[in-house]
Design a protein around this motif. Structure first.
Motif, PDB file in Angstrom:
ATOM      1  N   LEU A 185     -27.824  26.577  13.338  1.00 10.53           N
ATOM      2  CA  LEU A 185     -28.468  26.898  14.662  1.00 10.53           C
ATOM      3  C   LEU A 185     -28.652  25.421  14.953  1.00 10.53           C
ATOM      4  O   LEU A 185     -28.671  25.319  16.611  1.00 10.53           O
ATOM      5  CB  LEU A 185     -29.456  27.898  13.501  1.00 10.53           C
ATOM      6  N   GLY A 186     -29.006  24.690  14.721  1.00  8.72           N
ATOM      7  CA  GLY A 186     -29.793  23.206  15.024  1.00  8.72           C
ATOM      8  C   GLY A 186     -29.071  22.895  15.993  1.00  8.72           C
ATOM      9  O   GLY A 186     -28.894  22.235  16.379  1.00  8.72           O
ATOM     10  N   ILE A 187     -27.664  22.771  15.832  1.00  3.44           N
ATOM     11  CA  ILE A 187     -26.324  22.210  16.003  1.00  3.44           C
ATOM     12  C   ILE A 187     -25.776  22.567  17.096  1.00  3.44           C
ATOM     13  O   ILE A 187     -25.548  23.011  18.634  1.00  3.44           O
ATOM     14  CB  ILE A 187     -25.050  22.097  14.875  1.00  3.44           C
ATOM     15  N   ILE A 218     -21.481  24.667  20.738  1.00  2.81           N
ATOM     16  CA  ILE A 218     -20.388  23.685  20.649  1.00  2.81           C
ATOM     17  C   ILE A 218     -19.406  23.937  21.567  1.00  2.81           C
ATOM     18  O   ILE A 218     -19.202  23.359  22.941  1.00  2.81           O
ATOM     19  CB  ILE A 218     -19.459  23.785  19.557  1.00  2.81           C
ATOM     20  N   MET A 219     -19.907  24.969  22.287  1.00  7.43           N
ATOM     21  CA  MET A 219     -19.302  26.008  23.312  1.00  7.43           C
ATOM     22  C   MET A 219     -19.294  25.088  24.574  1.00  7.43           C
ATOM     23  O   MET A 219     -18.496  25.446  25.474  1.00  7.43           O
ATOM     24  CB  MET A 219     -18.660  27.364  23.299  1.00  7.43           C
ATOM     25  N   VAL A 220     -20.833  25.804  24.241  1.00  6.17           N
ATOM     26  CA  VAL A 220     -20.987  24.646  25.906  1.00  6.17           C
ATOM     27  C   VAL A 220     -20.625  23.222  25.524  1.00  6.17           C
ATOM     28  O   VAL A 220     -20.443  23.127  26.948  1.00  6.17           O
ATOM     29  CB  VAL A 220     -22.566  25.321  25.684  1.00  6.17           C
ATOM     30  N   ALA A 221     -20.468  22.570  24.784  1.00  2.00           N
ATOM     31  CA  ALA A 221     -20.432  21.275  25.232  1.00  2.00           C
ATOM     32  C   ALA A 221     -19.433  21.312  25.843  1.00  2.00           C
ATOM     33  O   ALA A 221     -18.401  19.779  25.652  1.00  2.00           O
ATOM     34  CB  ALA A 221     -20.753  20.321  23.555  1.00  2.00           C
ATOM     35  N   GLY A 222     -18.273  22.617  25.307  1.00  2.00           N
ATOM     36  CA  GLY A 222     -16.540  22.058  25.039  1.00  2.00           C
ATOM     37  C   GLY A 222     -16.481  21.907  26.704  1.00  2.00           C
ATOM     38  O   GLY A 222     -15.686  21.736  28.137  1.00  2.00           O
ATOM     39  N   ALA A 223     -17.633  23.407  27.182  1.00  2.00           N
ATOM     40  CA  ALA A 223     -16.694  24.105  28.836  1.00  2.00           C
ATOM     41  C   ALA A 223     -17.363  22.321  29.818  1.00  2.00           C
ATOM     42  O   ALA A 223     -16.886  22.084  30.677  1.00  2.00           O
ATOM     43  CB  ALA A 223     -17.564  24.824  28.841  1.00  2.00           C
TER      44      ALA A 223
END
Lengths: 315, 515
Positions: A99-101, A47-52
């Motif tokens: 982990l899947g997310i 989620i942090m990657v996606a937010g970045a």
């Protein structure tokens, strides 16, 4: 030894510490909210990657900075909705879903990046958040400049610690949220929806994680790289435990990690750094975090119903 | 009071409630009314459907058929919020409290709109203190619930209901976990409530309590309402017959013929665990054909002794002599191999695995031995046959051996545990609180089985906090106090008050209790 003391006394070191801690604070608060409601969210790293990416891409495509933050948050909430739906009403394993997310969000982000910028070698930079000094406070010696000449997102991170604490401990919502993580049956017995509370917590918490990711692209590196989150999400999981599920202590943990990390970067540049392989320095903050975790989490009380699924009407 | 007034006074009307769990019909067309200012006792054995009925009223379950009417208004099914709003409070048998929150937080949970911010804590606290005083429910709002005794937790549960202005209070087996003194205090509270016009549904299977507190008794058996009588016009005998459906007689007691000691503890000491004392140089001999009763106030080393005999705990010093030989290695496996059958204290925690089915639970202790396993492979047919035999012989009421054990009532769970322990005709039986929380039918069944095992020549250690039970069954009684053991009293040589004195620590000499 003298070198360490020099480092500890320099303003730039403390400014770096705060900068390193800021994204961790957002994401740790997000994870803390999820876990306090009884849901372990291992989707945090992805989620942090996606937010970045979402925040950076918004600004790169001409959106405003705060719009970027909002879009990042929305992206995180979307993954939160997915995580929450699978783990709360459907009661799937929180480990597997989390982990899947993380895998899904990471891969989807890289895919989107390639779609958006198919022929780019060096990721473009954006006009990120500027540092702004807070009058008077920033004039305090050493720490003043470090703490109060930061970007608005850092101030937001610190303000959120206070807000989350107030909500958790001073509002009926916070009480219901904590109770959902302690004894869901007590919540249900009061006619409240455990599912609703947990879903809400996971969605909002995931939103904060994404803002933590967005901090990296919008307030620190000003660009988006693969692997840039680099385990920060996992560190936040540890920080929640370190902080004994309390926002204030978690903030302390984030700053402590910032100190370890800031110190290792600077130590690499000293004479010591010439003799010791740099990987040893890179390991240091993680090793020290584990040590701190061992010491600090002895007395911590885990939310009693963390990872305990709850379905109404089941016996 | 005229009939018309009575009709107006009706606060709750259950009409033709039916609820099924798979093949099990937990409630079968049950109808019940409750009036203002009365205590109605809902009496029935474990698994008779009392709790299910109240969970339907409270909205935790949705009835398959039938309707609920509160204060003249129909109650929407499956909605605890509606029941709460209509003034129903429920104190569950397993409390719904969050241990890590304070008393006050537990009471306030859900009482305010979630999004409201401003709040007068002092006023809320004052109200809690006032309610506590009015109804005799002493609690400290700031205390953490996890640190409270069971009695105090129950008071918090009742306060939760009162704080929400409950007009109807449902108490599910409220006395199962209380000491006699706490029970008296609870009854005093209930009388105060009724005097103020509240109504109470008191779920129980303890006849003397039902007689003491209720004005009317409704009896459930196998999910059906089998009788409804005014308490003043009935007696324990009639209620017991209604409840069990057959006349109950106490198990017949034959004189004991004790044989040699099968298990002897010689000056055994074990480690303390936190507040729970270990054993202090304890001597004990369990003889064949004899029930040895262990009396004592809870937490005086009963668990340590049970764990030691069950193999969960090793002696720090002293010796454990089994069938004349000193045991060298001591473990649960060694205990089982030595023919010790265990009826554990907590059937949920250590006795069974909730999500395993009855077959799996029935062979838990011997799954790796013949006939249940051959050369490392399970023989499920043998296991199922064994489970079916236990179910049949010990009257475990269940849909079948494939049922997950969590769906069974406590009494039926206990019968399965008893059955799996007894099927093998064990020589030594450790029965730790074997009838806690059971109804009279099940109690007399368990006691009968223990006595039969004794007559067969088994050595039995019966641990119980219920002195009546100890005195009724035991051939020899010891009292345990802070890990030390009183001398043995043969049947009939010590009165309840003598034993009570030992239980309070008198007679153990100075030392440990001098301070």
């Amino acid at each position: 030894m003298a070198e360490i003391i020099d480092i500890l006394l320099s303003t730039s070191f403390w400014a770096a510490v705060i900068r390193i801690a800021s994204p961790l604070i957002f994401a740790t608060l997000g994870e803390l909210i999820c876990e306090r409601a009884g849901v372990l969210n291992l989707g945090i790293e992805g989620i942090m990657v996606a937010g970045a990416f979402a925040g950076w891409m918004t600004v790169y495509s001409g959106g405003g900075l705060w719009t970027g933050v909002a879009i990042a948050m929305a992206a995180g909430m979307l993954f939160g909705l997915l995580h929450g739906t699978l783990t709360v009403p459907f009661s799937l394993s929180q480990h597997v879903v989390g982990l899947g997310i993380t895998l899904l969000a990471t891969s989807a982000t890289y895919f989107a990046y390639r779609l958006a910028l198919p022929e780019v070698d060096t990721p473009p930079r954006i006009e990120a958040f500027e540092r702004s000094a807070i009058p008077f406070l920033s004039d305090l010696p050493v720490v003043g400049h470090a703490l109060f000449t930061q970007t608005p997102l850092t101030y937001l991170a610190f303000a959120l610690v206070v807000v989350v604490s107030l909500v958790l401990y001073r509002t009926p919502l916070g009480l219901a949220l904590r109770a959902a993580g302690e004894s869901p049956s007590a919540v249900a017995a009061q006619g409240l929806s455990v599912t609703g509370i947990r879903m809400g917590a996971v969605i909002v918490g995931s939103g904060l994680m994404a803002v933590g990711g967005a901090f990296l692209t919008m307030s620190a590196f000003n660009s988006f790289f693969f692997e840039m989150v680099n385990g920060r999400g996992w560190i936040c999981i540890a920080l929640v435990v370190f902080g004994a599920w309390m926002p204030g202590k978690a903030l302390l943990g984030a700053v402590l990690f910032g100190i370890f990390d800031g110190l290792q970067i600077r130590l690499q540049q000293t004479e010591l750094g010439a003799d010791v392989p740099y990987q040893v320095f890179l390991m240091m903050p993680f090793l020290l975090s584990i040590l701190a975790l061992v010491v600090m989490s002895r007395r911590a009380s885990v939310p009693a119903a963390l990872m305990v699924t709850f379905n109404k009407g089941e016996r | 009071m005229s009939d018309e007034q009575r009709a107006q006074d009706v606060v709750l009307r259950l009409d033709g409630i039916t609820k099924r769990f798979g093949a099990l019909t937990a409630n079968d067309a049950v109808s019940l009314t409750l009036h203002r200012g009365e205590v109605v006792a809902l009496l029935g054995e474990n698994g008779a459907g009392k709790t299910t009925l109240m969970n339907i009223l409270f909205g935790h379950y949705t009835a398959d058929e039938g309707s609920v009417e509160l204060f003249g208004q129909p109650l929407p099914p499956g909605n605890p919020r509606a029941a709460l709003a209509a003034g129903v409070g429920m104190v569950h048998q397993h409390f719904t409290l969050a241990d890590n929150l304070s008393v006050m937080e537990n009471i306030l949970l859900g009482t305010r709109p979630l999004w409201k911010i401003g709040f007068d804590r002092a006023a809320a606290r004052a109200r809690i203190v006032q309610l506590a005083r009015d109804f005799g429910l002493a609690v400290v709002p700031e205390h953490r619930v996890g640190n409270l005794s069971v009695g105090e937790r129950q008071r918090v549960e009742i306060l939760k209901a009162l704080y929400r202005d409950a007009r109807i209070l449902i108490l599910d087996e409220p006395t199962a976990v209380l000491t006699p003194q706490e029970t008296d205090a609870l009854f005093a509270t209930l009388r105060k409530m009724v005097a103020q016009g509240l109504s109470v549904v008191f779920i129980s299977h303890k006849l003397h309590e039902v007689m003491a507190i209720s004005s009317r008794v409704a009896v459930l058996r196998h999910g059906k309402l089998v009788g409804e009588v005014a308490t003043s016009q009935t007696d324990r005998r009639q209620l017991a017959d209604l409840m069990v459906g057959a006349e109950v007689s106490p198990p017949e007691l034959r004189p004991a013929s004790p044989g040699p000691a099968l298990l002897t503890l010689k000056a055994v000491s074990t480690a303390d665990h936190g507040n729970a004392p270990g054993l202090k140089a304890l001597d004990l001999a369990l003889h064949a054909g004899q029930i040895t009763g262990l009396a004592g106030v809870s937490g005086n080393g009963q668990s340590a002794l049970a764990d030691l005999i069950g193999g969960l705990e090793r002696p720090l010093s002293g010796a454990l002599v089994l069938h004349g030989e000193t045991a060298r290695q001591w473990s649960p496996r060694a205990a089982m191999a030595a023919g010790i059958a265990r009826i554990p204290e907590d059937r949920h925690k250590t006795g069974t695995i909730a999500d395993f089915n009855l077959t799996e639970n029935a062979i838990l202790e011997r799954y790796a031995q013949a006939p249940f396993a051959h050369r490392g492979w399970m023989d499920w047919r043998a296991a199922r046959d064994f489970a079916a035999r236990v179910i049949e012989r010990y009257d475990v009421r269940c849909p079948g051996p494939e049922t997950r054990i969590r769906l069974l009532s406590g009494g039926n769970m206990q019968k399965l545990i008893l059955g799996r322990a007894m099927e093998d005709a064990p020589r030594i039986i450790l029965a730790n609180q074997p009838v806690r929380g059971l109804d009279i039918g099940a109690i007399s069944f368990v006691h009968g089985e223990l006595l039969a095992a004794r007559d067969r020549g088994a050595a039995i250690l019966l641990i119980s906090e219920d002195l009546d039970e100890i005195m009724a069954l035991s051939d020899v009684i010891h009292v345990i106090y802070e890990g030390r053991l009183s001398p043995a009293f043969a049947r009939g040589t010590a009165s309840a008050s003598d034993l009570g004195g030992w239980m309070a620590g008198h007679g153990f000499g100075g030392g440990a209790h001098a301070a």
